[in-house]
Design an enzyme around this catalytic site. Structure first.
Site, PDB file in Angstrom:
ATOM      1  N   HIS A 173       0.825  -1.207   0.000  1.00  0.00           N
ATOM      2  CA  HIS A 173       0.000   0.000   0.000  1.00  0.00           C
ATOM      3  C   HIS A 173       0.857   1.255   0.000  1.00  0.00           C
ATOM      4  CE1 HIS A 173       0.433  -0.798   4.419  1.00  0.00           C
ATOM      5  NE2 HIS A 173       0.589   0.505   4.471  1.00  0.00           N
ATOM      6  N   GLU A 231       7.624   0.955   5.072  1.00  0.00           N
ATOM      7  CA  GLU A 231       7.062  -0.065   5.952  1.00  0.00           C
ATOM      8  C   GLU A 231       7.273  -1.403   5.258  1.00  0.00           C
ATOM      9  OE1 GLU A 231       2.795   0.269   6.410  1.00  0.00           O
ATOM     10  OE2 GLU A 231       2.758  -1.101   8.106  1.00  0.00           O
TER      11      GLU A 231
HETATM   12 CO    CO Z   1       1.085   1.340   6.298  1.00  0.00          CO
END
Ligand code: CO
Length: 134
Positions: A7, A130
Site C-alpha cells: 500500500h 514499511e
Molecule cells: Co502502512
C-alpha cells in the site's frame, strides 16, 4: 527481497472528505473508517486492482502522524509498504546493510493484522518505508 507494493499511505487533514473524493471523484472501492488506537491513527482502506491506498488521520493527542500534518497541512504521502516473505530475516539483512529500523527493532502487528517494521526515511531517499510480512 522486497515483493509487491502492499500500500501507499497518505496522511489527510479531513478523512471524510478524502474518503468521499476517492469514492465519488475517483470511483474507487473505499472501506469504512477504522480506529487503530495502538498506532494513533484512523485508517480508511481503498482497494485498487493491484494495490491498496491507506488514508491516515490522527487519532488521539500523541498520534505519530500529527507532526507530519503540522508540516504538511494539505496532507501528503506518508509511507510506502512493501511485502516481504520473512520479516525477521528481512530485518536482519537490513541491519547488516546499515539501515536503521525504527522503534525497538522488533516487528509489531500492523493495521492488517500482520507483522510490520518501519525503516528510517533518511536511509531511503526521504521515504518512510514499511515492510509487511505477507
Ligand atoms: Co502502512
Amino acid at each position: 527481497m522486497i515483493g509487491r507494493l502492499n500500500h501507499v499511505a497518505i496522511a489527510v487533514p479531513d478523512l471524510e472528505a478524502a474518503a468521499a473524493q476517492y469514492r465519488d471523484t475517483l470511483g474507487a472501492e473505499v472501506g469504512p473508517p477504522q480506529d487503530e488506537p495502538d498506532h494513533g491513527v484512523t485508517v480508511v482502506f481503498i482497494t485498487l486492482p493491484n494495490t491498496k491506498i491507506e488514508l491516515l488521520h490522527p487519532l488521539g493527542t500523541d498520534s505519530p502522524i500529527r507532526g507530519f500534518l503540522d508540516k504538511n497541512p494539505a496532507g501528503g504521502i506518508h509511507h510506502m509498504c512493501y511485502e516481504v516473505g520473512d520479516i525477521t530475516a528481512a530485518r536482519d539483512h537490513l541491519l547488516a546493510q546499515g539501515a536503521r529500523v525504527l522503534g525497538d527493532g522488533s516487528p509489531k502487528i500492523g493495521a492488517h493484522g500482520k507483522p510490520v517494521l518501519f525503516l528510517h526515511p533518511k536511509d531511503f531517499n526521504g521515504c518512510l518505508l514499511e515492510l509487511e510480512e505477507a
